[in-house]
Design a protein around this motif. Structure first.
Motif, PDB file in Angstrom:
ATOM      1  N   GLY A 175     -16.827 -18.112  -4.172  1.00  0.00           N
ATOM      2  CA  GLY A 175     -16.825 -16.684  -4.418  1.00  0.00           C
ATOM      3  C   GLY A 175     -15.779 -15.886  -3.655  1.00  0.00           C
ATOM      4  N   PRO A 176     -15.690 -16.000  -2.319  1.00  0.00           N
ATOM      5  CA  PRO A 176     -14.720 -15.198  -1.582  1.00  0.00           C
ATOM      6  C   PRO A 176     -13.275 -15.457  -2.007  1.00  0.00           C
ATOM      7  CG  PRO A 176     -16.378 -16.071  -0.093  1.00  0.00           C
ATOM      8  CD  PRO A 176     -16.601 -16.740  -1.415  1.00  0.00           C
ATOM      9  N   ASP A 177     -12.927 -16.722  -2.289  1.00  0.00           N
ATOM     10  CA  ASP A 177     -11.555 -17.034  -2.702  1.00  0.00           C
ATOM     11  C   ASP A 177     -11.271 -16.494  -4.103  1.00  0.00           C
ATOM     12  OD1 ASP A 177     -11.200 -18.325  -0.302  1.00  0.00           O
ATOM     13  OD2 ASP A 177     -11.499 -20.340  -1.109  1.00  0.00           O
ATOM     14  N   LEU A 178     -12.268 -16.520  -4.962  1.00  0.00           N
ATOM     15  CA  LEU A 178     -12.107 -15.972  -6.308  1.00  0.00           C
ATOM     16  C   LEU A 178     -11.818 -14.472  -6.234  1.00  0.00           C
ATOM     17  CD1 LEU A 178     -14.451 -16.770  -9.298  1.00  0.00           C
ATOM     18  CD2 LEU A 178     -13.606 -14.480  -8.910  1.00  0.00           C
ATOM     19  N   GLU A 179     -12.610 -13.761  -5.446  1.00  0.00           N
ATOM     20  CA  GLU A 179     -12.416 -12.315  -5.330  1.00  0.00           C
ATOM     21  C   GLU A 179     -11.095 -11.972  -4.640  1.00  0.00           C
ATOM     22  OE1 GLU A 179     -14.088  -9.655  -6.529  1.00  0.00           O
ATOM     23  OE2 GLU A 179     -15.257 -11.088  -7.706  1.00  0.00           O
ATOM     24  N   ALA A 180     -10.714 -12.763  -3.643  1.00  0.00           N
ATOM     25  CA  ALA A 180      -9.441 -12.525  -2.954  1.00  0.00           C
ATOM     26  C   ALA A 180      -8.265 -12.716  -3.903  1.00  0.00           C
ATOM     27  CB  ALA A 180      -9.316 -13.471  -1.761  1.00  0.00           C
ATOM     28  N   GLY A 181      -8.391 -13.671  -4.837  1.00  0.00           N
ATOM     29  CA  GLY A 181      -7.317 -13.905  -5.798  1.00  0.00           C
ATOM     30  C   GLY A 181      -7.211 -12.825  -6.851  1.00  0.00           C
ATOM     31  N   LEU A 182      -8.327 -12.190  -7.169  1.00  0.00           N
ATOM     32  CA  LEU A 182      -8.316 -11.130  -8.180  1.00  0.00           C
ATOM     33  C   LEU A 182      -7.942  -9.767  -7.593  1.00  0.00           C
ATOM     34  CD1 LEU A 182     -11.557 -11.981 -10.216  1.00  0.00           C
ATOM     35  CD2 LEU A 182      -9.180 -12.379 -10.907  1.00  0.00           C
TER      36      LEU A 182
END
Length: 541
Positions: A175-182
């Protein structure tokens, strides 16, 4: 770098502090005088009885494989109460022979082929946060071995379509990496389950996960535009479309399939502009049935709040530190496009019409960052994020701390709540325990709520797994008997199977078995989840 716990939730560094444990112990002792709250520590890893691997990856896959003891043990369980307690007492029962970490979809194909040809059970593994036995390789000796397929290396955002507001994302991303990428694109998936920090996109898709938000964009199903899935019968790639009436949806076959039909490797996900406008309030009630009526009225008013989480008096006191005879409604609205004060004010008016009070007032903000919640709402949110760590701490003190989540129609909720309380209290008496039952709504719909029941009971060290199983059986029976779902967003896994079988229509069960037979003829993918494993001679197809 944080160290993942092998036996419990999250990171070792984030476990409860001494002062936090002392506070927890004091509160539990006040509520349950006489409870044995002695602290027990997990055994050292090298003292666990773990069998040697039965299989060895071929040379072509060897660099993807791990037989490290801690790695294998950490992949042998999920994060349910019964998982944590079994680890604490050193009862590690089902350990995969190897952990394989593919780097590419081609690696996944190769692993699936190798397992199919050699009668090896293959259990897809995302973040390992399952609370229903979904990743535990309970395969016995019916297979030549078992592999935990850890998708953590498939963790990239591959494409972003800003025009259509969609992103192509690999399944192993957390989750955190997904949001950081978006974030650099001004976008968000807006899917925040309690396990957000450690769970993966693939896990959310495979279990039909629900996020934090109460209405509209909360189920991962509704955010899915297209799936790519590796099956033993070939790769399934659905077409990117905003909607289609062309037959049954191919994506719906795999959403919620829990790894028994294929391995989800990537997906096109519908994403949103990041919220900017927010409004929130904590509403206190003097009467719980009236609070339920107010919540239902909001659900049916077409306001679609981002948060509409009703805490009953027990939940409000334990986890929001707010005494309230009728509970607390944590209410919030947000938008990327327009101010939300008008919707917030209308919802607040509904609450006051039902006798609700807003002692801390309404918070209205305009910011790209998460707004501070007023009073009880902020306290509850902080507690919500710490709950899994606190659960582990209390489990080590012989406490039984676990949850049931379900969904029902509004007309059945009162009957359901009383049935759950009665079943739990009868089970407490049966095991010689004292306990409490709390309830909060995690999601609301125009036709019903998703109640989330918390169980807090004193247990006997060394017996709390069996004691919990007795409570779980009693409450699960009450859920199904009252016409509620055995799960709203935690999936079925192995622990919910007997009740899921009763909830599922038999014609659908026949179709699911047929799909399994067609896509996974060797029966290697996550055996025992959703349907019975393929009949087999031990160790052979």
């Amino acid at each position: 770098m944080a160290t993942k716990s092998w036996w419990g939730w999250g990171n070792v560094e984030d476990a409860v502090t001494d002062s936090e444990r002392a506070n927890l112990t004091e509160r539990v002792a006040a509520l349950m005088p006489g409870a044995d709250l002695t602290v027990h520590e997990p055994p050292p890893l090298n003292e666990l009885s773990v069998p040697s691997p039965r299989i060895q990856a071929p040379q072509t896959l060897a660099e993807l494989a791990s037989t490290d003891l801690q790695d294998r043990v950490a992949h042998s369980h999920g994060q349910a109460f019964r998982d944590v307690v079994r680890n604490l007492i050193g009862r590690v029962e089902h350990v995969p022979d190897q952990v394989l970490r593919p780097r590419t979809e081609h690696d996944v194909l190769a692993i699936v082929d190798w397992c199919g040809e050699n009668d090896i059970a293959l259990i897809p593994f995302g973040g390992g946060t399952s609370v229903v036995g979904g990743v535990e390789p309970r395969t016995g000796h019916e297979y030549a071995g078992s592999i935990s397929l850890d998708l953590a290396r498939l963790n990239r955002i591959l494409e972003v379509d800003r025009t259509s507001r969609a992103a192509r994302i690999q399944a192993g991303i957390v989750g955190p990496d997904l949001e950081a990428g978006l974030r650099p694109h001004g976008l968000t998936l807006r899917h925040f389950p309690q396990s957000f920090e450690f769970s993966t996109l693939g896990g959310w898709l495979a279990t039909r996960a629900g996020g934090h938000y109460a209405t509209v964009y909360t189920h991962i199903d509704d955010m899915t535009e297209s799936l790519r899935v590796v099956t033993p019968a070939g790769i399934s790639q659905s077409r990117r479309l905003p909607g289609s009436g062309a037959g049954p949806s191919p994506d719906r076959l795999f959403l919620g399939s829990e790894g028994i039909l294929g391995v989800i490797t990537e997906a096109w996900m519908r994403v949103q502009d990041r919220p900017r406008y927010r409004a929130g309030a904590a509403v206190l009630f003097d009467d719980y049935p009236t609070a339920v009526d107010a919540t239902r009225t909001i659900a049916q008013a077409g306001l679609f709040p981002a948060n509409c989480r009703l805490l009953d008096p027990v939940e409000a006191f334990l986890n929001a530190a707010t005494p309230s005879a009728g509970g607390v409604l944590v209410l919030g609205f947000e938008s990327a496009d327009h101010p939300v004060a008008e919707a917030m004010n209308r919802a607040a008016q509904i609450c006051t019409d039902f006798g609700g009070r807003i002692p801390d007032g309404i918070s209205v903000t305009e910011s790209d960052d998460t707004a501070t919640r007023p009073g009880a709402a902020d306290t509850w949110r902080s507690s919500f994020l710490r709950m899994p760590y606190q659960r582990d701490a209390l489990a080590a003190q012989s406490m039984i701390v676990e949850t049931f989540e379900t969904a029902c129609t509004w007309d059945r909720f009162d009957e359901l709540r009383h049935a759950v309380h009665a079943a739990a209290e009868q089970a407490f008496a049966s095991i010689g325990s004292t306990g409490l039952v709390s309830c909060r709504f995690t999601h609301i719909y125009p036709d019903g709520p998703a109640p989330y029941f918390g169980i807090y009971a004193s247990g006997t060290w060394g017996q709390t797994v069996e004691q919990w199983d007795e409570i779980k059986a009693a409450v699960s029976e009450a859920l199904v008997t009252c016409g509620a779902s055995i799960t709203h967003h935690h999936a079925v896994g192995r622990d919910h199977r007997s009740w899921y079988d009763r909830q599922r229509p038999e014609p659908f069960a026949i179709a699911l078995r047929a799909a399994k037979s067609a896509l996974d003829p060797a029966g290697i993918l996550n055996p025992g989840v959703l349907i019975d494993p393929t009949s087999r001679t031990p160790g052979r197809r």
